[in-house]
Each structure stands twice: as structure tokens, then as C-alpha cells.
Design a protein around this motif. Structure first.
Motif, PDB file in Angstrom:
ATOM      1  N   UNK A   1       0.854  -1.183   0.000  1.00  0.00           N
ATOM      2  CA  UNK A   1       0.000   0.000   0.000  1.00  0.00           C
ATOM      3  C   UNK A   1       0.895   1.240   0.000  1.00  0.00           C
ATOM      4  N   UNK A   2       0.377   2.343  -0.549  1.00  0.00           N
ATOM      5  CA  UNK A   2       1.130   3.593  -0.608  1.00  0.00           C
ATOM      6  C   UNK A   2       0.313   4.717   0.039  1.00  0.00           C
ATOM      7  N   UNK A   3       1.012   5.682   0.616  1.00  0.00           N
ATOM      8  CA  UNK A   3       0.320   6.818   1.231  1.00  0.00           C
ATOM      9  C   UNK A   3       1.218   8.047   1.190  1.00  0.00           C
ATOM     10  N   UNK A   4       0.590   9.228   1.195  1.00  0.00           N
ATOM     11  CA  UNK A   4       1.371  10.472   1.191  1.00  0.00           C
ATOM     12  C   UNK A   4       0.876  11.461   2.232  1.00  0.00           C
ATOM     13  N   UNK A   5       0.093  10.999   3.195  1.00  0.00           N
ATOM     14  CA  UNK A   5      -0.335  11.852   4.292  1.00  0.00           C
ATOM     15  C   UNK A   5       0.879  12.296   5.098  1.00  0.00           C
ATOM     16  N   UNK A   6       1.000  13.609   5.325  1.00  0.00           N
ATOM     17  CA  UNK A   6       2.212  14.147   5.960  1.00  0.00           C
ATOM     18  C   UNK A   6       2.442  13.584   7.352  1.00  0.00           C
ATOM     19  N   UNK A   7       1.407  13.436   8.144  1.00  0.00           N
ATOM     20  CA  UNK A   7       1.571  12.936   9.502  1.00  0.00           C
ATOM     21  C   UNK A   7       2.069  11.492   9.504  1.00  0.00           C
TER      22      UNK A   7
ATOM     23  N   UNK B   1      10.168  23.972   8.096  1.00  0.00           N
ATOM     24  CA  UNK B   1       9.850  24.177   6.669  1.00  0.00           C
ATOM     25  C   UNK B   1      10.661  23.235   5.771  1.00  0.00           C
ATOM     26  N   UNK B   2      11.932  23.044   6.127  1.00  0.00           N
ATOM     27  CA  UNK B   2      12.785  22.132   5.354  1.00  0.00           C
ATOM     28  C   UNK B   2      12.238  20.708   5.421  1.00  0.00           C
ATOM     29  N   UNK B   3      11.847  20.272   6.610  1.00  0.00           N
ATOM     30  CA  UNK B   3      11.327  18.925   6.794  1.00  0.00           C
ATOM     31  C   UNK B   3      10.051  18.704   5.979  1.00  0.00           C
TER      32      UNK B   3
END
Length: 208
Positions: free
Chosen positions: A114-120, A149-151
Motif C-alpha cells: 500500500x502507498x500513502x502520502x499523508x504528511x503525519x 519548513x525544510x522537513x
């Protein structure tokens, strides 16, 4: 994975131990453009699911995740490995009927990727991976050490992966099929090697 009974690892705790020791895995998938494989650091959540669940991340620019349907993937964990010279066998002097081989440890973990891109969720994965590999360092680096901001920008450059394990195969080939004298000869030969992986294998061979 071809695995004769003498080399098979079946105990879940032992399989998990081999996976944790490997540190880096090759994640193999099959998509519209054929086979893909990426070496990735993964962490194992042993409490999630009957066999555990793997987490990690791809670079967003990596085409593998884009070309992979939500189907089974294979994560290959390799332990130390070493060439075994027939000259180390005591039985060479007895009858000469010996050939070279290779000693190694490997675990194959498969399951639906599975793939995800939720920041948390991404930050949680990155923090858990970082904490795992920084734990033994004298000066520990933490994800929170980086400017926020970099992270956030770095997290936008990755895609998380989750692989709940539905099947595990383990193999620990350490000369178990040889006599005690042959095993002792292999361990002694490897212990004096200039290769770190061969010295590591020497310590895993049971000589008694």
C-alpha cells in the motif's frame, strides 16, 4: 525460495530477528512495465498483524510505486554471506568428494503493498526509521533537529509504503549439512578472512 529442511527457519521470532539484523531490504514488485526492485530501509512493526507489518518510503520520483498496482510485493532481507572453499573441509583429505558452496541467511516477506502520502503518517515513518538507526550512536540525531519548513519539503518528496506480511520464508544456510569436523574447518577458515561478511558468517556456524 528453495529451502531444504536443514536450512529452514520457521520460528517467527527467529525470522523477525533475521529481518531486523539485515537493516536494508530489496522490495520487488510487478507492474505494467514489468519487474521493479528498490533497496529500501524498512522497519518491522511486530505487533501489527499475525506476521508483522513493514513500513518505509520510496522517493516520489521513483517510478516503481507509480507502476505498482495494489497487489502482492516481496521484500527480500539478506544477512551476512560468504563463499565456502572446499579446501576448508576435513573430508577433502579423506575422499576429495567436495565442491564449493555459499553460506547465507535470507528472509522473504510477502504481502499486499500500500502507498500513502499523508504528511503525519510520513513523518511517523521517517521518525521511527531514524530513531531505529540512530539509537546506538553516541550523538543521536532527531528528525525534530531539522527546520520545520525544510522537513515539510523533504516529506513532499517521498511516498510511504505499508506492507502487511501475509507470508514469511526464512533460510539460514550455515553448513548444517556438513560434519562437525567440516563445520569447524569452515568456521576457522572464515574467521581469518579479510572480508567482514565472512568473519560474521564464521561466528554463526555451529561447530559442536
Amino acid at each position: 525460495m528453495y529451502c531444504p529442511p536443514a536450512f529452514r527457519v520457521e520460528e517467527l521470532a527467529s525470522l523477525h530477528g533475521l529481518m531486523r539484523a539485515a537493516r536494508l531490504a530489496n522490495v520487488v514488485t510487478f507492474g505494467a512495465n514489468g519487474l521493479h526492485a528498490s533497496p529500501l530501509p524498512l522497519f518491522l512493526d511486530e505487533k501489527e498483524g499475525p506476521f508483522g507489518t513493514l513500513y518505509g518510503h520510496f522517493a516520489r520520483a521513483n517510478a516503481q510505486w507509480k507502476d505498482t498496482p495494489l497487489s502482492d510485493a516481496l521484500a527480500i532481507f539478506m544477512g551476512p554471506d560468504a563463499y565456502v572453499s572446499p579446501s576448508w573441509y576435513a573430508s577433502k583429505k579423506e575422499h576429495g568428494k567436495v565442491v564449493p558452496t555459499w553460506n547465507y541467511s535470507a528472509v522473504h516477506a510477502r504481502g499486499p503493498i500500500e502507498f500513502f502520502d499523508d504528511e503525519a503518517r510520513l513523518r511517523d515513518v521517517v521518525e521511527r526509521l531514524t530513531n531505529l538507526h540512530e539509537a546506538e550512536r553516541p550523538e543521536v540525531w532527531s528528525v525534530s533537529d531539522a527546520p520545520a519548513p525544510f522537513l515539510r519539503g523533504q516529506l513532499r518528496g517521498i511516498i510511504g509504503l505499508r506492507l502487511p506480511i501475509t507470508g514469511l520464508e526464512g533460510k539460514n544456510k550455515m553448513s548444517q549439512n556438513r560434519s562437525a569436523a567440516d563445520r569447524a574447518g569452515v568456521a576457522e577458515g572464515m574467521a581469518g578472512s579479510s572480508h567482514a561478511s565472512e568473519r560474521a558468517v564464521a561466528g554463526k556456524i555451529q561447530v559442536e
